[in-house]
Design a protein around this motif. Sequence first.
Motif, PDB file in Angstrom:
ATOM      1  N   ARG A 170       3.023 -25.836  42.498  1.00  0.00           N
ATOM      2  CA  ARG A 170       3.569 -25.714  40.513  1.00  0.00           C
ATOM      3  C   ARG A 170       4.393 -26.638  40.506  1.00  0.00           C
ATOM      4  N   GLY A 171       5.162 -27.714  40.974  1.00  0.00           N
ATOM      5  CA  GLY A 171       6.446 -28.141  40.363  1.00  0.00           C
ATOM      6  C   GLY A 171       7.245 -27.150  40.528  1.00  0.00           C
ATOM      7  N   THR A 172       8.915 -27.954  39.842  1.00  0.00           N
ATOM      8  CA  THR A 172       9.993 -26.870  39.316  1.00  0.00           C
ATOM      9  C   THR A 172      10.606 -26.400  38.754  1.00  0.00           C
ATOM     10  N   PRO A 173      11.285 -25.710  38.096  1.00  0.00           N
ATOM     11  CA  PRO A 173      11.709 -25.814  36.746  1.00  0.00           C
ATOM     12  C   PRO A 173      12.142 -26.712  36.105  1.00  0.00           C
ATOM     13  N   GLU A 174      12.699 -27.411  36.788  1.00  0.00           N
ATOM     14  CA  GLU A 174      13.541 -28.465  36.008  1.00  0.00           C
ATOM     15  C   GLU A 174      12.574 -29.658  35.319  1.00  0.00           C
ATOM     16  N   GLU A 175      11.775 -29.871  35.872  1.00  0.00           N
ATOM     17  CA  GLU A 175      10.526 -30.367  35.760  1.00  0.00           C
ATOM     18  C   GLU A 175       9.376 -30.075  35.002  1.00  0.00           C
ATOM     19  N   SER A 176       9.011 -28.741  34.712  1.00  0.00           N
ATOM     20  CA  SER A 176       8.365 -28.381  33.214  1.00  0.00           C
ATOM     21  C   SER A 176       9.728 -28.318  32.208  1.00  0.00           C
ATOM     22  N   TYR A 177      10.028 -28.596  31.998  1.00  0.00           N
ATOM     23  CA  TYR A 177      10.926 -28.665  30.564  1.00  0.00           C
ATOM     24  C   TYR A 177      11.432 -30.024  30.678  1.00  0.00           C
ATOM     25  N   ILE A 178      11.054 -30.384  31.292  1.00  0.00           N
ATOM     26  CA  ILE A 178      11.069 -33.232  31.103  1.00  0.00           C
ATOM     27  C   ILE A 178       9.223 -32.801  30.789  1.00  0.00           C
ATOM     28  N   VAL A 179       7.864 -31.663  30.440  1.00  0.00           N
ATOM     29  CA  VAL A 179       7.180 -32.022  30.148  1.00  0.00           C
ATOM     30  C   VAL A 179       7.019 -31.194  28.771  1.00  0.00           C
ATOM     31  N   LEU A 180       7.588 -30.448  28.374  1.00  0.00           N
ATOM     32  CA  LEU A 180       7.629 -29.432  27.213  1.00  0.00           C
ATOM     33  C   LEU A 180       7.228 -30.000  25.917  1.00  0.00           C
ATOM     34  N   HIS A 181       7.504 -31.433  25.256  1.00  0.00           N
ATOM     35  CA  HIS A 181       6.816 -31.815  23.985  1.00  0.00           C
ATOM     36  C   HIS A 181       5.213 -32.365  24.495  1.00  0.00           C
ATOM     37  N   ALA A 182       5.281 -33.065  25.294  1.00  0.00           N
ATOM     38  CA  ALA A 182       3.884 -32.809  25.685  1.00  0.00           C
ATOM     39  C   ALA A 182       2.737 -31.801  25.315  1.00  0.00           C
ATOM     40  N   TYR A 183       3.324 -31.124  26.478  1.00  0.00           N
ATOM     41  CA  TYR A 183       2.701 -28.992  26.483  1.00  0.00           C
ATOM     42  C   TYR A 183       2.352 -28.474  25.252  1.00  0.00           C
ATOM     43  N   GLY A 184       3.229 -28.985  23.852  1.00  0.00           N
ATOM     44  CA  GLY A 184       3.356 -28.887  22.838  1.00  0.00           C
ATOM     45  C   GLY A 184       1.876 -29.799  21.862  1.00  0.00           C
ATOM     46  N   ASN A 197      -1.268 -28.447  20.332  1.00  0.00           N
ATOM     47  CA  ASN A 197      -1.766 -28.991  19.073  1.00  0.00           C
ATOM     48  C   ASN A 197      -3.196 -29.541  18.868  1.00  0.00           C
ATOM     49  N   MET A 198      -2.552 -30.568  20.109  1.00  0.00           N
ATOM     50  CA  MET A 198      -5.144 -31.287  19.916  1.00  0.00           C
ATOM     51  C   MET A 198      -5.941 -30.409  19.853  1.00  0.00           C
ATOM     52  N   GLU A 199      -5.864 -29.132  21.322  1.00  0.00           N
ATOM     53  CA  GLU A 199      -6.350 -28.932  21.579  1.00  0.00           C
ATOM     54  C   GLU A 199      -6.501 -26.851  20.636  1.00  0.00           C
ATOM     55  N   ASN A 200      -5.745 -27.062  19.366  1.00  0.00           N
ATOM     56  CA  ASN A 200      -5.612 -25.706  18.827  1.00  0.00           C
ATOM     57  C   ASN A 200      -5.255 -25.995  17.848  1.00  0.00           C
ATOM     58  N   SER A 201      -6.344 -26.713  17.191  1.00  0.00           N
ATOM     59  CA  SER A 201      -5.541 -27.186  15.763  1.00  0.00           C
ATOM     60  C   SER A 201      -4.337 -26.507  14.604  1.00  0.00           C
ATOM     61  N   GLY A 202      -3.125 -26.558  14.078  1.00  0.00           N
ATOM     62  CA  GLY A 202      -2.607 -25.654  13.030  1.00  0.00           C
ATOM     63  C   GLY A 202      -1.808 -24.965  13.789  1.00  0.00           C
ATOM     64  N   THR A 203      -1.510 -25.143  14.993  1.00  0.00           N
ATOM     65  CA  THR A 203      -0.365 -24.823  16.629  1.00  0.00           C
ATOM     66  C   THR A 203       0.950 -25.290  15.309  1.00  0.00           C
ATOM     67  N   ARG A 204       1.889 -24.289  16.002  1.00  0.00           N
ATOM     68  CA  ARG A 204       2.914 -24.688  15.841  1.00  0.00           C
ATOM     69  C   ARG A 204       3.692 -24.220  16.951  1.00  0.00           C
ATOM     70  N   PHE A 205       4.308 -26.113  17.508  1.00  0.00           N
ATOM     71  CA  PHE A 205       4.762 -25.644  18.334  1.00  0.00           C
ATOM     72  C   PHE A 205       6.810 -26.638  17.875  1.00  0.00           C
ATOM     73  N   VAL A 260       3.448 -20.736  17.967  1.00  0.00           N
ATOM     74  CA  VAL A 260       2.471 -19.825  17.883  1.00  0.00           C
ATOM     75  C   VAL A 260       0.824 -20.507  17.447  1.00  0.00           C
ATOM     76  N   LEU A 261       0.026 -20.121  18.168  1.00  0.00           N
ATOM     77  CA  LEU A 261      -1.457 -20.902  18.474  1.00  0.00           C
ATOM     78  C   LEU A 261      -2.151 -21.064  16.907  1.00  0.00           C
ATOM     79  N   GLY A 262      -2.769 -21.577  16.345  1.00  0.00           N
ATOM     80  CA  GLY A 262      -3.193 -21.817  14.863  1.00  0.00           C
ATOM     81  C   GLY A 262      -4.166 -21.552  15.097  1.00  0.00           C
ATOM     82  N   PRO A 263      -5.079 -20.963  15.892  1.00  0.00           N
ATOM     83  CA  PRO A 263      -6.433 -19.524  15.988  1.00  0.00           C
ATOM     84  C   PRO A 263      -5.635 -18.503  15.829  1.00  0.00           C
ATOM     85  N   CYS A 264      -4.418 -18.095  16.227  1.00  0.00           N
ATOM     86  CA  CYS A 264      -3.227 -16.383  16.310  1.00  0.00           C
ATOM     87  C   CYS A 264      -3.018 -17.091  14.883  1.00  0.00           C
ATOM     88  N   ILE A 265      -2.622 -17.580  13.830  1.00  0.00           N
ATOM     89  CA  ILE A 265      -1.819 -17.791  12.491  1.00  0.00           C
ATOM     90  C   ILE A 265      -3.797 -17.770  12.088  1.00  0.00           C
TER      91      ILE A 265
END
Length: 202
Positions: free
Chosen positions: A26-40, A44-52, A68-73
């Motif tokens: 699964r990777g380490t928690p430290e590694e997951s923080y590094i990819v947070l921006h990419a995750y956001g 947004n690419m997959e759920n237009s209107g998402t606010r991250f 908050v995901l775009g479809p939820c908004i």
Amino acid sequence: MRKEYNVNISYDKAWPARETAYALVRGTPEESYIVLHAYGEVLNMENSGTRFEIELENDVHFKYMFMVLGPCIRGFSSCRPVIIVDGSHLKGKYKGTMLVGISMDSNNQVYPLAYAIVNNETDRAWKWFMSNLKCAIGEPPNLVFVSDRAVSIGNVIRAVFPTAFHELCTYHLENNNISNFKDNTIVGMFKDAARAFRMSEF
């Protein structure tokens, strides 16, 4: 290990091996923080209107995250204008608090709206959460927030959503009645009043 491989090992050896296996898969928690921006960005690419949103401390260390995901908004406009907010303490290595905002759809089902990861339930953390929530959903007419008696939440709602109503959760009020009065009659009267849908019933 004992059941499947008939090998006896101590807890002190098994635990690090388990953690290493988890990290490989699964990777380490430290590694997951590094990819947070990419995750956001992917969200947004997959759920237009998402606010991250992510806030860093000293432009380096993770401090807050809001999502908050775009479809939820878009779907919230079909829900009742009621948002229930609360915080939940996180367990594990990095602790923190998850702030959540949920609504109810027309079928009385829980409707997930927004959440944030913050360091603690403080005025500043709640203000950051509510400000991002306002950017996502605006300020619908007759908006109602429901929360426990946390002073921080009340202060922030008045500042960020000045036209919204703020009500207290009946579950917490009921527990207060039980602990203060210890009288089933009073508690029963409170329950009846809290569940009344018409002024005449109330």
